[in-house]
Design a protein around this motif. Sequence first.
Motif, PDB file in Angstrom:
ATOM      1  N   PRO A   2       0.827  -1.212   0.000  1.00 33.85           N
ATOM      2  CA  PRO A   2       0.000   0.000   0.000  1.00 33.85           C
ATOM      3  C   PRO A   2       0.859   1.258   0.000  1.00 33.85           C
ATOM      4  O   PRO A   2       1.962   1.275   0.545  1.00 33.85           O
ATOM      5  CB  PRO A   2      -0.804  -0.125   1.308  1.00 33.85           C
ATOM      6  CG  PRO A   2      -0.795  -1.586   1.623  1.00 33.85           C
ATOM      7  CD  PRO A   2       0.529  -2.097   1.134  1.00 33.85           C
ATOM      8  N   HIS A   3       0.342   2.304  -0.631  1.00 36.09           N
ATOM      9  CA  HIS A   3       1.058   3.582  -0.723  1.00 36.09           C
ATOM     10  C   HIS A   3       0.096   4.700  -0.317  1.00 36.09           C
ATOM     11  O   HIS A   3      -0.359   5.481  -1.155  1.00 36.09           O
ATOM     12  CB  HIS A   3       1.575   3.780  -2.154  1.00 36.09           C
ATOM     13  CG  HIS A   3       2.301   5.071  -2.349  1.00 36.09           C
ATOM     14  ND1 HIS A   3       2.364   5.717  -3.562  1.00 36.09           N
ATOM     15  CD2 HIS A   3       2.983   5.867  -1.473  1.00 36.09           C
ATOM     16  CE1 HIS A   3       3.049   6.840  -3.429  1.00 36.09           C
ATOM     17  NE2 HIS A   3       3.438   6.955  -2.175  1.00 36.09           N
ATOM     18  N   PRO A   4      -0.235   4.776   1.003  1.00 32.19           N
ATOM     19  CA  PRO A   4      -1.197   5.786   1.438  1.00 32.19           C
ATOM     20  C   PRO A   4      -0.575   7.173   1.531  1.00 32.19           C
ATOM     21  O   PRO A   4       0.522   7.341   2.044  1.00 32.19           O
ATOM     22  CB  PRO A   4      -1.622   5.283   2.826  1.00 32.19           C
ATOM     23  CG  PRO A   4      -0.453   4.494   3.322  1.00 32.19           C
ATOM     24  CD  PRO A   4       0.210   3.900   2.106  1.00 32.19           C
ATOM     25  N   GLN A  92     -12.392   1.033   0.200  1.00 33.41           N
ATOM     26  CA  GLN A  92     -11.199   0.990  -0.635  1.00 33.41           C
ATOM     27  C   GLN A  92     -11.313   1.949  -1.827  1.00 33.41           C
ATOM     28  O   GLN A  92     -12.369   2.039  -2.427  1.00 33.41           O
ATOM     29  CB  GLN A  92     -10.974  -0.444  -1.162  1.00 33.41           C
ATOM     30  CG  GLN A  92     -10.717  -1.472  -0.087  1.00 33.41           C
ATOM     31  CD  GLN A  92      -9.300  -1.372   0.499  1.00 33.41           C
ATOM     32  OE1 GLN A  92      -8.527  -0.469   0.162  1.00 33.41           O
ATOM     33  NE2 GLN A  92      -8.980  -2.289   1.386  1.00 33.41           N
ATOM     34  N   PRO A  93     -10.263   2.692  -2.131  1.00 28.36           N
ATOM     35  CA  PRO A  93      -8.872   2.651  -1.647  1.00 28.36           C
ATOM     36  C   PRO A  93      -8.560   3.708  -0.584  1.00 28.36           C
ATOM     37  O   PRO A  93      -7.409   4.119  -0.440  1.00 28.36           O
ATOM     38  CB  PRO A  93      -8.103   2.970  -2.936  1.00 28.36           C
ATOM     39  CG  PRO A  93      -8.977   4.020  -3.585  1.00 28.36           C
ATOM     40  CD  PRO A  93     -10.399   3.593  -3.297  1.00 28.36           C
ATOM     41  N   LEU A  95      -8.394   5.435   3.294  1.00 23.82           N
ATOM     42  CA  LEU A  95      -8.075   5.076   4.672  1.00 23.82           C
ATOM     43  C   LEU A  95      -8.242   6.300   5.550  1.00 23.82           C
ATOM     44  O   LEU A  95      -8.202   7.440   5.069  1.00 23.82           O
ATOM     45  CB  LEU A  95      -6.631   4.561   4.800  1.00 23.82           C
ATOM     46  CG  LEU A  95      -6.162   3.419   3.911  1.00 23.82           C
ATOM     47  CD1 LEU A  95      -5.574   3.963   2.610  1.00 23.82           C
ATOM     48  CD2 LEU A  95      -5.112   2.589   4.629  1.00 23.82           C
ATOM     49  N   ASN A 106      -6.892   9.596   3.736  1.00 24.62           N
ATOM     50  CA  ASN A 106      -5.739   9.151   2.969  1.00 24.62           C
ATOM     51  C   ASN A 106      -6.223   8.278   1.822  1.00 24.62           C
ATOM     52  O   ASN A 106      -7.299   7.687   1.882  1.00 24.62           O
ATOM     53  CB  ASN A 106      -4.778   8.350   3.844  1.00 24.62           C
ATOM     54  CG  ASN A 106      -4.061   9.220   4.869  1.00 24.62           C
ATOM     55  OD1 ASN A 106      -4.105  10.440   4.802  1.00 24.62           O
ATOM     56  ND2 ASN A 106      -3.408   8.587   5.829  1.00 24.62           N
ATOM     57  N   VAL A 107      -5.411   8.178   0.785  1.00 31.27           N
ATOM     58  CA  VAL A 107      -5.743   7.330  -0.355  1.00 31.27           C
ATOM     59  C   VAL A 107      -4.516   6.491  -0.708  1.00 31.27           C
ATOM     60  O   VAL A 107      -3.383   6.977  -0.692  1.00 31.27           O
ATOM     61  CB  VAL A 107      -6.217   8.158  -1.579  1.00 31.27           C
ATOM     62  CG1 VAL A 107      -5.158   9.145  -2.035  1.00 31.27           C
ATOM     63  CG2 VAL A 107      -6.645   7.243  -2.718  1.00 31.27           C
ATOM     64  N   ASP A 108      -4.750   5.222  -0.983  1.00 29.88           N
ATOM     65  CA  ASP A 108      -3.689   4.308  -1.380  1.00 29.88           C
ATOM     66  C   ASP A 108      -3.525   4.407  -2.902  1.00 29.88           C
ATOM     67  O   ASP A 108      -4.316   3.841  -3.650  1.00 29.88           O
ATOM     68  CB  ASP A 108      -4.046   2.879  -0.956  1.00 29.88           C
ATOM     69  CG  ASP A 108      -3.026   1.856  -1.429  1.00 29.88           C
ATOM     70  OD1 ASP A 108      -1.960   2.260  -1.936  1.00 29.88           O
ATOM     71  OD2 ASP A 108      -3.299   0.647  -1.296  1.00 29.88           O
ATOM     72  N   ASP A 110      -1.519   3.080  -4.859  1.00 25.89           N
ATOM     73  CA  ASP A 110      -1.156   1.840  -5.540  1.00 25.89           C
ATOM     74  C   ASP A 110      -2.311   0.848  -5.607  1.00 25.89           C
ATOM     75  O   ASP A 110      -2.158  -0.258  -6.125  1.00 25.89           O
ATOM     76  CB  ASP A 110       0.036   1.171  -4.840  1.00 25.89           C
ATOM     77  CG  ASP A 110       1.332   1.937  -5.057  1.00 25.89           C
ATOM     78  OD1 ASP A 110       1.390   2.739  -6.009  1.00 25.89           O
ATOM     79  OD2 ASP A 110       2.285   1.744  -4.275  1.00 25.89           O
ATOM     80  N   HIS A 111      -3.474   1.231  -5.080  1.00 25.33           N
ATOM     81  CA  HIS A 111      -4.625   0.322  -5.108  1.00 25.33           C
ATOM     82  C   HIS A 111      -5.168   0.210  -6.529  1.00 25.33           C
ATOM     83  O   HIS A 111      -5.192   1.212  -7.272  1.00 25.33           O
ATOM     84  CB  HIS A 111      -5.718   0.835  -4.168  1.00 25.33           C
ATOM     85  CG  HIS A 111      -6.752  -0.198  -3.845  1.00 25.33           C
ATOM     86  ND1 HIS A 111      -7.812  -0.481  -4.687  1.00 25.33           N
ATOM     87  CD2 HIS A 111      -6.878  -1.029  -2.779  1.00 25.33           C
ATOM     88  CE1 HIS A 111      -8.541  -1.432  -4.152  1.00 25.33           C
ATOM     89  NE2 HIS A 111      -8.008  -1.793  -2.994  1.00 25.33           N
TER      90      HIS A 111
END
Length: 233
Positions: A2-4, A92-93, A95, A106-108, A110-111
């Motif tokens: 994950p890349h939040p 998703q995606p 957080l 936050n947003v991932d 890489d999702h």
Amino acid sequence: MPHPVLLNNVEHHDLRILGGHGAHLGDNVMTAVTFPSEFRDVQACYPIVFRKTSDGLGFEPVALFGLEEGHNLFLNGTRWEAAYVPMMVERQPFLIGVNGEELMVNVDLDHPRVSRTEGELVFKPHGGHTEYLERVNALLFAIHQGMQQLPGFLAALLEHELLESFALDVELNDGSQNRLLGFYTINEDRLQALGGEAIARLHQAGYLQPIYLVLASLSNFRLLIDRKNASLA
């Protein structure tokens, strides 16, 4: 991995989120974390069980979608075949981020749901929130509120020694033998043996109903087994 990152309308002005369901969108998962205020909806479709947290120091309740890691028995192509999709899947995606007492989104990046070319726009052309982002904010806040209930609920279960590990042995229609391990459930004998004062305290704290919802959800193991057999047919 994950890349939040903190969501903002400058770097993410053109961010879009792919809707729908599918393995390519990250939905082929065995479990999703849940919480007591969601148990009523979850238990209508899935077993609710407990597992140890990744640090091994505590427990967390999860909705169970399959009998093996990386396999969601409710996912059929692009369809999620259940009346309710748990919030931890729906969010998703995105957080929840916390800075002191301030909640942030936050947003991932890489999702697989994240796109720059198709899907729901997160921001309006001039930077305002779209209706989609407002719905995400409401969902994340509901998750945050629900997760605040967990420490007290789990502490009560541990105080009364109500969690026990279990093994589920399943013989499928193809003759294969399968065993589900690593999960915990409510010990019904210990629950029934609790005195009136303990039961009253659980009820007053709002924990008794979630306990019984967990127990009611276990009937959904038959549904999981039926769906597993159907997938083998």
